[in-house]
Enzyme design. Structure first.
Site, PDB file in Angstrom:
ATOM      1  N   HIS A   1       0.835  -1.306  -0.053  1.00  0.00           N
ATOM      2  CA  HIS A   1       0.136   0.043   0.150  1.00  0.00           C
ATOM      3  C   HIS A   1       0.964   1.306  -0.025  1.00  0.00           C
ATOM      4  O   HIS A   1       1.952   1.195   0.614  1.00  0.00           O
ATOM      5  CB  HIS A   1      -0.872  -0.036   1.266  1.00  0.00           C
ATOM      6  CG  HIS A   1      -1.972  -0.696   1.286  1.00  0.00           C
ATOM      7  ND1 HIS A   1      -1.786  -2.101   0.923  1.00  0.00           N
ATOM      8  CD2 HIS A   1      -3.285  -0.766   1.504  1.00  0.00           C
ATOM      9  CE1 HIS A   1      -2.983  -2.827   1.273  1.00  0.00           C
ATOM     10  NE2 HIS A   1      -3.883  -2.068   1.588  1.00  0.00           N
TER      11      HIS A   1
ATOM     12  N   GLU B   1      -2.279   6.800  -0.471  1.00  0.00           N
ATOM     13  CA  GLU B   1      -3.711   6.910  -0.049  1.00  0.00           C
ATOM     14  C   GLU B   1      -3.565   8.081   0.984  1.00  0.00           C
ATOM     15  O   GLU B   1      -4.097   9.121   0.788  1.00  0.00           O
ATOM     16  CB  GLU B   1      -4.635   5.791   0.106  1.00  0.00           C
ATOM     17  CG  GLU B   1      -6.070   6.144   0.581  1.00  0.00           C
ATOM     18  CD  GLU B   1      -6.844   5.135   0.740  1.00  0.00           C
ATOM     19  OE1 GLU B   1      -8.293   4.790   0.535  1.00  0.00           O
ATOM     20  OE2 GLU B   1      -6.494   4.193   1.726  1.00  0.00           O
TER      21      GLU B   1
END
Length: 352
Positions: A207, A210
């Protein structure tokens, strides 16, 4: 805005978390069976919960709800149920191939360790995939995901575990990831774990981009050398970083519902999907954690059409990207790509 039926569009789902994939009814049933009291945000009167992770307090609330749901998973039967329901739900939305992310340390205490935990997940993934032709379920590969909020040495342990079960096709570990609050931990500290996974031939899909902006994306590219990024959406904030993503051919698992629910963007129209598409980035849409965000995979495609004005040819290309970016077996890839062409050639309209 109308167009072809998006639930019938063949696609792959590349960003779905194990706990977050659960049906809310399943969480409630597990809680009742194990005598667990759920937070009010997961009961019928206030579901789906109102969330934001724009600050540490907001993330803590999201994490508390996630942990409450995870706490309801108390053994092998519960774990198998999650995999099977996720595959069936995805199949109903046109997904031919699902790559589900799991951190086995979360379930190890109830099944005798991290090795039995991952073996249960893989065994059920094989079983549900084997019956996919009869049930309509998606076939399932597994990404083992380490957590940024734990010590990097634990990530190395998980990378070795993932490597031991590395393979191709349904019921194999096909990738290694890094999840949880990207504002925690130093990305570079997890590089040794990713090198272990890389040597085993695993897909690298951490990840980034974001909750944090393009600097985090750039750092992740340099330190972990991923083939895909979970999210990566905020790379648009720096054209230089976005160019790096595009030039490196790094796929982005864009999850619009997650972005809005966590307060990264105020509403669906603010998600920069159109800018990412126009940049030439490889994009696959994902649902992330439907349990807490209240939107599933097909909802992301609905948003692409309704909120960003993508026509059916552009939406079909998103679906093609999801297949190309995946580790789906060759037969699944070839048939899915052919069926996407057939979907696009069918001019029957739908309200979806």
């Amino acid at each position: 805005m109308t167009g072809r039926d998006l639930a019938r569009l063949p696609k792959a789902h590349l960003h779905l978390h194990f706990t977050g994939s659960m049906r809310v009814e399943t969480v409630r049933e597990m809680a009742a069976a194990h005598g667990i009291r759920l937070p009010r945000a997961l009961d019928e009167s206030s579901y789906p919960p109102r969330l934001s992770a724009a600050d540490e307090r907001g993330w803590f609330r999201f994490q508390r709800l996630y942990d409450a749901a995870r706490h309801c998973v108390r053994g092998e039967a519960d774990m198998r149920r999650i995999i099977r329901e996720a595959a069936i739900d995805d199949g109903a939305e046109g997904s031919r191939w699902l790559e589900i992310q799991v951190d086995p340390t979360s379930y190890a205490p109830y099944v005798g360790g991290i090795t039995p935990a991952i073996e249960i997940v893989l065994d059920e993934a094989r079983a549900v995939s084997a019956s996919a032709a009869e049930t309509g379920a998606a076939q399932v590969g597994v990404i083992v995901a380490a957590s940024r909020i734990r010590h990097p040495l634990e990530a190395r342990t998980l990378a070795r575990l993932a490597s031991q079960h590395a393979g191709e096709g349904p019921g194999a570990v096909i990738g290694f990831g890094l999840s949880n609050d990207e504002r925690r931990g130093e990305t570079e500290d997890f590089a040794p774990a990713f090198r272990i996974a890389e040597r085993a031939g695993l897909l690298l899909a951490p990840h980034a981009g974001e909750l944090l902006g393009p600097t985090a994306v750039e750092t992740t590219l340099a330190a972990l050398a991923p083939q895909r990024l979970g999210h990566g959406v905020r790379s648009v904030e720096d054209p230089r970083v976005l160019d790096q993503v595009v030039e490196a051919g790094v796929g982005l698992e864009v999850c619009p519902g997650s972005n809005v629910s966590l307060g990264v963007y105020g509403d669906a129209t603010e998600v920069p999907l159109r800018r990412l598409v126009d940049s030439g980035a490889q994009i696959a849409l994902g649902a992330d954690d439907p349990l807490l965000f209240g939107s599933r995979l097909v909802d992301q495609y609905v948003s692409a059409r309704a909120d960003h004005g993508l026509d059916d040819a552009e939406i079909a290309e998103l679906a093609r990207n999801s297949i190309r970016m995946s580790r789906a077996p060759g037969g699944v890839r070839e048939q899915s790509l052919a069926d996407i062409d057939s979907w696009l050639a069918d001019d029957r309209s739908s309200s979806l």
